[in-house]
Scaffold this motif. Structure first.
Motif, PDB file in Angstrom:
ATOM      1  N   GLU A   1      -4.527  -4.044   1.008  1.00  0.00           N
ATOM      2  CA  GLU A   1      -3.831  -3.365   1.622  1.00  0.00           C
ATOM      3  C   GLU A   1      -4.357  -3.765   2.934  1.00  0.00           C
ATOM      4  O   GLU A   1      -5.471  -3.994   3.560  1.00  0.00           O
ATOM      5  N   ASP A   2      -3.587  -4.144   4.303  1.00  0.00           N
ATOM      6  CA  ASP A   2      -3.763  -4.266   5.601  1.00  0.00           C
ATOM      7  C   ASP A   2      -4.131  -2.730   6.652  1.00  0.00           C
ATOM      8  O   ASP A   2      -3.741  -3.051   7.645  1.00  0.00           O
ATOM      9  N   GLY A   3      -3.551  -2.155   5.957  1.00  0.00           N
ATOM     10  CA  GLY A   3      -2.656  -0.649   6.802  1.00  0.00           C
ATOM     11  C   GLY A   3      -1.564  -0.656   7.644  1.00  0.00           C
ATOM     12  O   GLY A   3      -1.035   0.535   8.442  1.00  0.00           O
ATOM     13  N   SER A   4      -0.528  -1.876   7.517  1.00  0.00           N
ATOM     14  CA  SER A   4       0.588  -2.128   8.252  1.00  0.00           C
ATOM     15  C   SER A   4       1.666  -0.932   7.722  1.00  0.00           C
ATOM     16  O   SER A   4       1.834  -0.570   6.162  1.00  0.00           O
ATOM     17  N   ARG A   5       2.408  -1.469   8.773  1.00  0.00           N
ATOM     18  CA  ARG A   5       3.822  -0.867   8.299  1.00  0.00           C
ATOM     19  C   ARG A   5       4.972  -1.590   7.796  1.00  0.00           C
ATOM     20  O   ARG A   5       5.693  -1.665   8.055  1.00  0.00           O
ATOM     21  N   THR A   6       4.308  -2.654   7.225  1.00  0.00           N
ATOM     22  CA  THR A   6       5.570  -3.268   7.187  1.00  0.00           C
ATOM     23  C   THR A   6       5.921  -3.684   5.891  1.00  0.00           C
ATOM     24  O   THR A   6       5.330  -3.073   5.146  1.00  0.00           O
ATOM     25  N   LEU A   7       6.992  -4.319   5.482  1.00  0.00           N
ATOM     26  CA  LEU A   7       7.578  -4.582   4.358  1.00  0.00           C
ATOM     27  C   LEU A   7       6.146  -5.671   3.243  1.00  0.00           C
ATOM     28  O   LEU A   7       6.367  -5.052   2.614  1.00  0.00           O
ATOM     29  N   ASP A   8       5.641  -6.563   4.079  1.00  0.00           N
ATOM     30  CA  ASP A   8       5.240  -7.000   3.559  1.00  0.00           C
ATOM     31  C   ASP A   8       3.914  -6.740   2.296  1.00  0.00           C
ATOM     32  O   ASP A   8       2.874  -6.715   1.590  1.00  0.00           O
ATOM     33  N   ASN A   9       3.366  -5.528   3.205  1.00  0.00           N
ATOM     34  CA  ASN A   9       2.325  -4.833   3.758  1.00  0.00           C
ATOM     35  C   ASN A   9       2.513  -4.076   2.140  1.00  0.00           C
ATOM     36  O   ASN A   9       1.883  -4.049   0.833  1.00  0.00           O
ATOM     37  N   TYR A  10       4.443  -3.486   2.031  1.00  0.00           N
ATOM     38  CA  TYR A  10       4.429  -2.657   0.770  1.00  0.00           C
ATOM     39  C   TYR A  10       4.764  -3.342  -0.108  1.00  0.00           C
ATOM     40  O   TYR A  10       4.796  -2.804  -1.041  1.00  0.00           O
ATOM     41  N   LYS A  11       5.565  -4.378   0.034  1.00  0.00           N
ATOM     42  CA  LYS A  11       5.734  -5.029  -1.468  1.00  0.00           C
ATOM     43  C   LYS A  11       3.741  -4.900  -2.006  1.00  0.00           C
ATOM     44  O   LYS A  11       4.114  -5.295  -3.251  1.00  0.00           O
ATOM     45  N   ARG A  12       2.719  -5.816  -1.400  1.00  0.00           N
ATOM     46  CA  ARG A  12       1.686  -5.654  -2.189  1.00  0.00           C
ATOM     47  C   ARG A  12       0.770  -4.802  -2.742  1.00  0.00           C
ATOM     48  O   ARG A  12       0.486  -4.645  -4.193  1.00  0.00           O
ATOM     49  N   ARG A  13       1.486  -3.975  -1.971  1.00  0.00           N
ATOM     50  CA  ARG A  13       0.854  -2.220  -2.328  1.00  0.00           C
ATOM     51  C   ARG A  13       1.203  -2.266  -4.086  1.00  0.00           C
ATOM     52  O   ARG A  13       0.900  -1.956  -4.695  1.00  0.00           O
ATOM     53  N   MET A  14       3.038  -2.475  -3.923  1.00  0.00           N
ATOM     54  CA  MET A  14       3.277  -2.484  -4.923  1.00  0.00           C
ATOM     55  C   MET A  14       3.154  -2.776  -6.334  1.00  0.00           C
ATOM     56  O   MET A  14       3.306  -2.932  -7.409  1.00  0.00           O
ATOM     57  N   LEU A  15       3.147  -4.696  -5.747  1.00  0.00           N
ATOM     58  CA  LEU A  15       2.153  -5.660  -6.834  1.00  0.00           C
ATOM     59  C   LEU A  15       1.440  -4.739  -7.663  1.00  0.00           C
ATOM     60  O   LEU A  15       0.297  -4.755  -9.030  1.00  0.00           O
ATOM     61  N   ALA A  16      -0.212  -4.223  -6.387  1.00  0.00           N
ATOM     62  CA  ALA A  16      -0.760  -3.469  -6.910  1.00  0.00           C
ATOM     63  C   ALA A  16      -0.886  -2.715  -7.910  1.00  0.00           C
ATOM     64  O   ALA A  16      -1.613  -2.218  -8.848  1.00  0.00           O
ATOM     65  N   ALA A  17       0.414  -1.540  -7.636  1.00  0.00           N
ATOM     66  CA  ALA A  17       0.657  -0.425  -8.329  1.00  0.00           C
ATOM     67  C   ALA A  17       0.588  -0.985  -9.492  1.00  0.00           C
ATOM     68  O   ALA A  17       0.059  -0.417 -10.768  1.00  0.00           O
TER      69      ALA A  17
END
Length: 443
Positions: A72-88
């Motif tokens: 999580e880098d706190g941004s609203r970029t797709l890359d950040n949302y993708k990393r978050r989903m992989l972690a979930a």
């Protein structure tokens, strides 16, 4: 599935674990048969995407983000949302949970316009679908976030601006399509902005009829696209800033009944909200179940030392036992389940704390399930309740139960029998029985 939580394997059931072994289940044994079904079937746990992966330890009034996450880098970029989903998905896999609960804005960010927002959502739904195929994990519920964006500051379905209402409807349409694609078992409406701050600026019936029209259109579109999930509404109690129209189970059910929607919707109940209304933890769960309107339950708690907080990891076995008694008595939640809606504390900054919090809640409800099964199997509670209502088994009481009595009959009964005898509620007796199952005596 070992990138963001290294050093943590699949969480195992170890009933003999010591007090410091907090990365194992002491009570939750998915395959154990309780009251005719496995624990996993009764509980159907789901990880709440928002409180687990979007809450980063910020404080509304006194502090910034405290949780630093590798994904999580706190941004609203797709890359950040993708990393978050992989972690979930890694988290759910290691926790041994087969469901997650998510909204469209949890899954993908807002774009510069409606089309860009939906392009982002489509890309993230595709990634989620791929991860679901790999893991077998799927949504217990999907939802449209109709409250976070500033456009919804005056509500969504109850917004006085028809343009905002139309935007909410369009967002629900896209979310229902995503829910179908991902195979969600339920679709939840949660409307904390839909209410009034002042009656000088609102027309209550008009607002509620607009909300009902959104619900009606959603039900129609659900059938049109062939989405099989259950539609749910989550009541939210009023706070000092706004009076919600759907503040509790009874008010929400009344609205659905009035507008002819009660056969298409059920309720998603967060018992911790009952405490915020000054009611017992189990109140709204029992009210919804009594009218066959209970669909899902949020397995979170609120603690006295954190005033007004209802998003903490459940730990109160007595509270959970009340809930599980109700669930077992109604035969389960069908395609519903329990969302693990608790957050870890702001001071709990390590990623492994997420596991500790979810294990705590899962073990709490597993213990409660065993307690409730013993209570029902023994029949002691059922017998005591029947004794309280014994006068409705014959005579006037039986006529009342069958709706065949009249005021004249009641008056004649009083003339014949005089003043009623005082009957004890036996409150302490029932509490004593309850404690016997929650805190069993030493063998």
């Amino acid at each position: 599935m070992n990138k963001y939580f290294p050093g943590i394997g699949r969480i195992e059931y170890r009933p003999d674990a010591g007090p410091e072994d907090t990365l194992v289940f002491r009570h939750y044994n998915p395959g154990e048969t309780v009251h005719g079904r496995s624990m996993e079937e009764w509980l159907r746990f789901s990880v709440c995407y928002f409180n687990t992966f979007r809450y980063l330890g910020s404080d509304d009034y006194y502090g910034d983000r405290a949780h630093q996450r590798a994904w999580e880098d706190g941004s609203r970029t797709l890359d950040n949302y993708k990393r978050r989903m992989l972690a979930a998905f890694e988290f759910c896999h290691k926790l041994g949970v087969k469901y997650y609960s998510v909204s469209d804005r949890d899954m993908a960010p807002e774009g510069e316009n409606f089309d860009e927002t939906n392009t982002y959502l489509e890309e993230m739904v595709t990634l989620a679908a791929d991860l679901q195929r790999q893991t077998g994990i799927k949504p217990l519920y999907y939802s449209a976030d109709l409250f976070t964006h500033p456009r919804y500051m005056n509500g969504a379905g109850a917004n006085p601006d028809a343009h905002v209402f139309a935007y909410a409807c369009a967002q629900v349409k896209r979310s229902l399509e995503a829910a179908k694609r991902l195979g969600a078992d339920n679709f939840v409406f949660f409307n904390p902005r839909d209410g009034y701050q002042s009656l000088l600026q609102r027309q209550i019936f008009r607002d509620m009829s607009h909300m009902a029209q959104l619900y009606r259109m959603a039900a129609q579109y659900k059938d049109k696209i062939g989405f099989k999930g259950q539609l749910l509404i989550q009541p939210k109690p009023s706070d000092p800033r706004r009076h919600q129209y759907e503040s509790d189970a009874m008010s929400t059910m009344h609205m659905l009944r009035y507008f002819g929607l009660d056969t298409q919707y059920k309720l998603y109940i967060k018992p911790a909200f009952s405490r915020l209304l000054g009611r017992p933890y189990e109140h709204d769960v029992n009210v919804a179940a009594a009218f066959n309107m209970l669909g899902c339950v949020d397995a979170s708690g609120n603690y006295p030392e954190v005033h007004g907080t209802s998003d903490l990891c459940a730990k109160n076995v007595a509270d959970a036992t009340f809930i599980m008694k109700c669930i077992l008595e109604q035969g389960g939640l069908q395609d519903g389940g329990f969302t693990l809606g608790g957050r870890v504390r702001r001071e709990s900054v390590e990623p492994r704390d997420l596991f500790h919090g979810h294990i705590l809640a899962m073990d709490t409800f597993a213990r409660a399930l065993r307690n409730a099964a013993r209570m029902i199997s023994d029949g002691c509670f059922a017998h005591s309740i029947q004794q309280r209502y014994i006068s409705y088994k014959s005579g006037l009481g039986e006529h009342v139960e069958k709706s065949s009595s009249s005021l004249e009959e009641c008056e004649d009964y009083v003339r014949r029998n005089g003043e009623p005898q005082h009957q004890s509620s036996r409150h302490e007796h029932f509490n004593n029985m309850f404690n016997y199952y929650v805190y069993p005596p030493r063998q």
